[in-house]
Scaffold this active site. Structure first.
Site, PDB file in Angstrom:
ATOM      1  N   ASP A  89      -1.477  -7.987  76.392  1.00 50.42           N
ATOM      2  CA  ASP A  89      -2.662  -8.843  76.278  1.00 50.42           C
ATOM      3  C   ASP A  89      -2.197 -10.285  76.467  1.00 50.42           C
ATOM      4  OD1 ASP A  89      -3.882  -6.483  75.495  1.00 50.42           O
ATOM      5  OD2 ASP A  89      -4.861  -7.341  73.726  1.00 50.42           O
ATOM      6  N   LYS A 151     -10.860  -9.349  78.118  1.00 46.75           N
ATOM      7  CA  LYS A 151     -10.963  -9.263  76.658  1.00 46.75           C
ATOM      8  C   LYS A 151     -11.670 -10.500  76.134  1.00 46.75           C
ATOM      9  CE  LYS A 151      -7.870  -9.168  72.592  1.00 46.75           C
ATOM     10  NZ  LYS A 151      -6.457  -9.075  72.162  1.00 46.75           N
ATOM     11  N   LYS A 180     -12.302  -5.200  76.707  1.00 46.71           N
ATOM     12  CA  LYS A 180     -11.849  -5.097  75.315  1.00 46.71           C
ATOM     13  C   LYS A 180     -12.572  -6.139  74.474  1.00 46.71           C
ATOM     14  CE  LYS A 180      -7.787  -5.478  72.278  1.00 46.71           C
ATOM     15  NZ  LYS A 180      -6.303  -5.556  72.204  1.00 46.71           N
TER      16      LYS A 180
END
Length: 213
Positions: A89, A151, A180
């Site tokens: 991430d 995300k 996400k």
């Protein structure tokens, strides 16, 4: 719905200790979460502790501000791969995105994607700091740079995931990337709302409470 497979069980606190990370990994193994989401200094520890459990490791890069140099992010990602990460991430350069410098944003992401050597990269936009137009551009930049996910949030800024942001991101990326949602998801109801809005993965620190209902 079985929520465990959606969850990246998360501890990104700066004061997290080895005992805290051991507990995170053991809970993830017990509840069969998708991954643990951790700061990069813990990648090797988590990968070794989770070996053979089927639970992956998500290493966070350029966290939480996204304001490190592209070279630093790329080096951190390459080290995470060497240390045994499963996924990455990364935080986008938020200032560059707001400035409209999409070439910088795409190059910044693409460097991490290359360093990830085929491991999925999730790009954190920090939606609470962005307009809808900037969120859409951030999603497009992430897809163009080869990211696997977009995300919503780090959970360390002024706000976390919202249904509106997840819906907007889902609409923007379509089937080209996954979404996400992270930040402020504390209950089963909140988790389900994000999934219903289009989230494929959830970042949660309250994961055990969520799956136990």
């Amino acid at each position: 719905m079985e929520l465990n497979a959606y969850i990246d069980h998360t501890n990104l606190k700066q004061n997290a200790t080895r005992a805290d990370l051991a507990r995170l990994c053991d809970e993830a193994a017990k509840y069969h979460f998708a991954t643990v989401s951790i700061n990069s200094c813990w990648t090797s520890f988590a990968a070794q502790r989770l070996a053979g459990t089927g639970v992956g490791v998500t290493t966070c890069i350029g966290f939480p501000l996204g304001a490190a140099s592209s070279a630093a992010k790329t080096a951190e990602a390459a080290q995470a791969v060497s240390d045994g990460t499963s996924e990455i991430d990364m935080v986008v350069n938020v200032g560059a995105l707001i400035d409209g410098d999409d070439d910088y944003v795409k190059d910044d992401i693409a460097g991490v994607v290359r360093a990830a050597s085929g491991h999925p990269v999730k790009v954190i936009l920090e939606c609470c700091l962005l307009t809808d137009e900037q969120i859409v551009r951030g999603c497009e930049d992430a897809v163009a740079a080869g990211a696997a996910f977009v995300k919503t949030s780090t959970g360390f800024s002024t706000g976390g995931a919202t249904v509106h942001d997840v819906e907007l991101m889902r609409k923007t990326v379509g089937s080209r990337a996954r979404v996400k949602a992270a930040g402020g998801i504390h209950t089963r109801e909140e988790a389900l709302a994000m999934i219903n809005a289009g989230a494929d993965r959830l970042g949660c620190s309250a994961s055990v409470k969520i799956v136990e209902g």
